[in-house]
Design a protein around this motif. Structure first.
Motif, PDB file in Angstrom:
ATOM      1  N   ILE A  29     -66.563  16.023 -89.954  1.00  0.00           N
ATOM      2  CA  ILE A  29     -67.690  16.957 -90.052  1.00  0.00           C
ATOM      3  C   ILE A  29     -68.802  16.588 -89.065  1.00  0.00           C
ATOM      4  O   ILE A  29     -69.289  17.432 -88.298  1.00  0.00           O
ATOM      5  N   GLY A  30     -69.197  15.325 -89.069  1.00  0.00           N
ATOM      6  CA  GLY A  30     -70.296  14.899 -88.211  1.00  0.00           C
ATOM      7  C   GLY A  30     -69.981  15.019 -86.737  1.00  0.00           C
ATOM      8  O   GLY A  30     -70.748  15.608 -85.960  1.00  0.00           O
ATOM      9  N   ASN A  31     -68.835  14.472 -86.325  1.00  0.00           N
ATOM     10  CA  ASN A  31     -68.470  14.546 -84.910  1.00  0.00           C
ATOM     11  C   ASN A  31     -68.118  15.968 -84.497  1.00  0.00           C
ATOM     12  O   ASN A  31     -68.324  16.351 -83.343  1.00  0.00           O
ATOM     13  N   THR A  38     -73.188  19.910 -78.539  1.00  0.00           N
ATOM     14  CA  THR A  38     -73.239  19.469 -77.137  1.00  0.00           C
ATOM     15  C   THR A  38     -72.356  20.321 -76.243  1.00  0.00           C
ATOM     16  O   THR A  38     -72.619  20.455 -75.043  1.00  0.00           O
ATOM     17  N   GLY A  39     -71.313  20.908 -76.816  1.00  0.00           N
ATOM     18  CA  GLY A  39     -70.404  21.704 -76.004  1.00  0.00           C
ATOM     19  C   GLY A  39     -70.764  23.167 -75.890  1.00  0.00           C
ATOM     20  O   GLY A  39     -70.444  23.809 -74.878  1.00  0.00           O
ATOM     21  N   PHE A  40     -71.445  23.721 -76.924  1.00  0.00           N
ATOM     22  CA  PHE A  40     -71.666  25.170 -76.946  1.00  0.00           C
ATOM     23  C   PHE A  40     -73.118  25.577 -77.165  1.00  0.00           C
ATOM     24  O   PHE A  40     -73.472  26.720 -76.857  1.00  0.00           O
ATOM     25  N   THR A  48     -75.425  14.979 -72.334  1.00  0.00           N
ATOM     26  CA  THR A  48     -74.544  15.730 -73.227  1.00  0.00           C
ATOM     27  C   THR A  48     -73.082  15.521 -72.862  1.00  0.00           C
ATOM     28  O   THR A  48     -72.209  15.569 -73.733  1.00  0.00           O
ATOM     29  N   ILE A  49     -72.792  15.265 -71.582  1.00  0.00           N
ATOM     30  CA  ILE A  49     -71.409  14.945 -71.183  1.00  0.00           C
ATOM     31  C   ILE A  49     -70.973  13.644 -71.835  1.00  0.00           C
ATOM     32  O   ILE A  49     -69.867  13.536 -72.385  1.00  0.00           O
ATOM     33  N   TRP A  50     -71.845  12.619 -71.791  1.00  0.00           N
ATOM     34  CA  TRP A  50     -71.497  11.328 -72.407  1.00  0.00           C
ATOM     35  C   TRP A  50     -71.248  11.506 -73.901  1.00  0.00           C
ATOM     36  O   TRP A  50     -70.219  11.068 -74.426  1.00  0.00           O
ATOM     37  N   PHE A  51     -72.179  12.155 -74.602  1.00  0.00           N
ATOM     38  CA  PHE A  51     -72.089  12.238 -76.056  1.00  0.00           C
ATOM     39  C   PHE A  51     -71.020  13.213 -76.520  1.00  0.00           C
ATOM     40  O   PHE A  51     -70.447  13.031 -77.592  1.00  0.00           O
ATOM     41  N   LEU A  52     -70.731  14.235 -75.708  1.00  0.00           N
ATOM     42  CA  LEU A  52     -69.624  15.132 -76.041  1.00  0.00           C
ATOM     43  C   LEU A  52     -68.305  14.371 -75.993  1.00  0.00           C
ATOM     44  O   LEU A  52     -67.483  14.471 -76.921  1.00  0.00           O
ATOM     45  N   GLU A 298     -79.723  19.153 -82.394  1.00  0.00           N
ATOM     46  CA  GLU A 298     -80.269  19.622 -81.125  1.00  0.00           C
ATOM     47  C   GLU A 298     -81.506  18.834 -80.739  1.00  0.00           C
ATOM     48  O   GLU A 298     -81.695  18.467 -79.576  1.00  0.00           O
ATOM     49  N   ASN A 299     -82.377  18.553 -81.705  1.00  0.00           N
ATOM     50  CA  ASN A 299     -83.568  17.757 -81.422  1.00  0.00           C
ATOM     51  C   ASN A 299     -83.194  16.340 -81.011  1.00  0.00           C
ATOM     52  O   ASN A 299     -83.806  15.757 -80.120  1.00  0.00           O
TER      53      ASN A 299
END
Length: 333
Positions: A29-31, A38-40, A48-52, A298-299
């Motif tokens: 759920i979390g990931n 981050t993707g959409f 966002t590339i790193w965390f995605l 998002e924040n």
């Protein structure tokens, strides 16, 4: 393993099943939310590339946990066949290595942004970040590929074991086992731990010199990153080295069974921590708790993308805490 009391072994299995189930629930759920946001939902940036990619690694790892839960529920019987034995354990290793190295990349990126801000602004591009992310996945696949050769299944009565067989020759098997344990220790613990420690040491020195950290919070976050890395990885590697020693001393097997399950549980839990950290280790937690789930994430990612040096260390640094996961799947009996 057979020498261990049945009741004790069963209790350990039940405990591991509970831990794996909770990890699967929160991890998926979390990931999944992190991937969606981050993707959409967010503008594509280097962060966002790193965390995605990190979330994809964590999500994939937790996605396969139900197979391990069944494996434990059946008292280490593997009912899914040899192909799935090879595939599942290799996929977990791929995402293990990817997660570790993306966390290392995040720390290096943070260090470069703080130490060389001008160079970072000119060269820290989406194209470069995408190539680096692709390289991490290729490296993770290459490092995990030997598992396809070593993973096998073996039937003993009504039980099918999914295990690693390094060689039919006992002496050669010991040498290969020792080499793999040492290489995994270096590649998934010693090297990443050293890089992260050095990077954050450089960041702390730079920020102190520039007097950009009036509060002690960034230093506490950095300390937590390093300590969490050590605590989460070290027990697993201790038991990995003990497995090598167990070839010479079979009396260690009962201890190894319990230790492997417990250290694996610690490793599994970390695969679902990042989304929780995004919420609770950022700024304005009271305000965040009043927001919707999507707004919270998002924040959190927006804060990571802010440009000041102090914000980079506060908001990027804490995400390094999720650094541990199990190296083999399912746990070797």
């Amino acid at each position: 393993m057979n020498e261990q009391p049945v009741s004790q072994k069963r209790l350990l299995c039940i405990f591991s099943m509970i831990v794996n189930s909770l990890t699967f629930l929160f991890g998926v759920i979390g990931n999944g939310l992190v991937i969606f946001i981050t993707g959409f939902r967010m503008k594509k940036t280097v962060n966002t590339i790193w965390f995605l990619n990190l979330a994809v690694a964590d999500f994939t790892f937790t996605f396969f946990l139900p197979l391990n839960i069944v494996h434990l529920a059946l008292n280490f019987h593997w009912p899914f066949g040899e192909a799935m034995c090879k595939f599942c354990s290799t996929m977990v290793l791929v995402n293990l290595h990817a997660s570790v190295y993306f966390l290392m990349i995040i720390s290096v990126d943070c260090c470069i942004s703080v130490r060389c801000p001008v160079w970072s602004r000119n060269h820290r591009t989406l194209r470069l970040a995408s190539f680096v992310a692709l390289g991490v996945w290729i490296l993770a696949l290459a490092l995990s590929s030997p598992n396809l050769q070593f993973r096998k299944t073996m039937r003993t009565g009504d039980v099918v074991w999914c295990y690693r067989e390094f060689s039919s020759d006992m002496e050669q098997a010991k040498i290969l086992h020792r080499a793999m344990v040492i290489s995994q220790f270096i590649l998934t613990f010693a090297a990443p731990f050293s890089v992260i420690t050095v990077c954050y040491g450089v960041i702390v020195l730079q920020l102190r010199r520039d007097r950009l950290t009036p509060s002690s919070k960034p230093f506490k976050v950095i300390t937590a990153v390093i300590v969490a890395f050590f605590i989460c990885w070290f027990p697993y590697h201790v038991f990995s080295f003990l497995k090598v020693q167990a070839h010479e001393d079979p009396s260690l097997y009962p201890i190894l069974t319990a230790g492997a399950l417990l250290s694996s549980g610690l490793a599994f839990v970390n695969s679902c921590l990042n989304p929780i950290l995004y919420i609770f280790m950022g700024r304005g937690i009271r305000q965040r708790l009043k927001c919707s789930i999507l707004s919270i994430f998002e924040n959190a990612f927006s804060e990571v993308s802010q440009s000041t040096k102090q914000e980079k260390i506060i908001d990027v640094g804490h995400h390094e805490m999720n650094i541990s996961r199990l190296e083999t799947f399912p746990p070797t009996p």
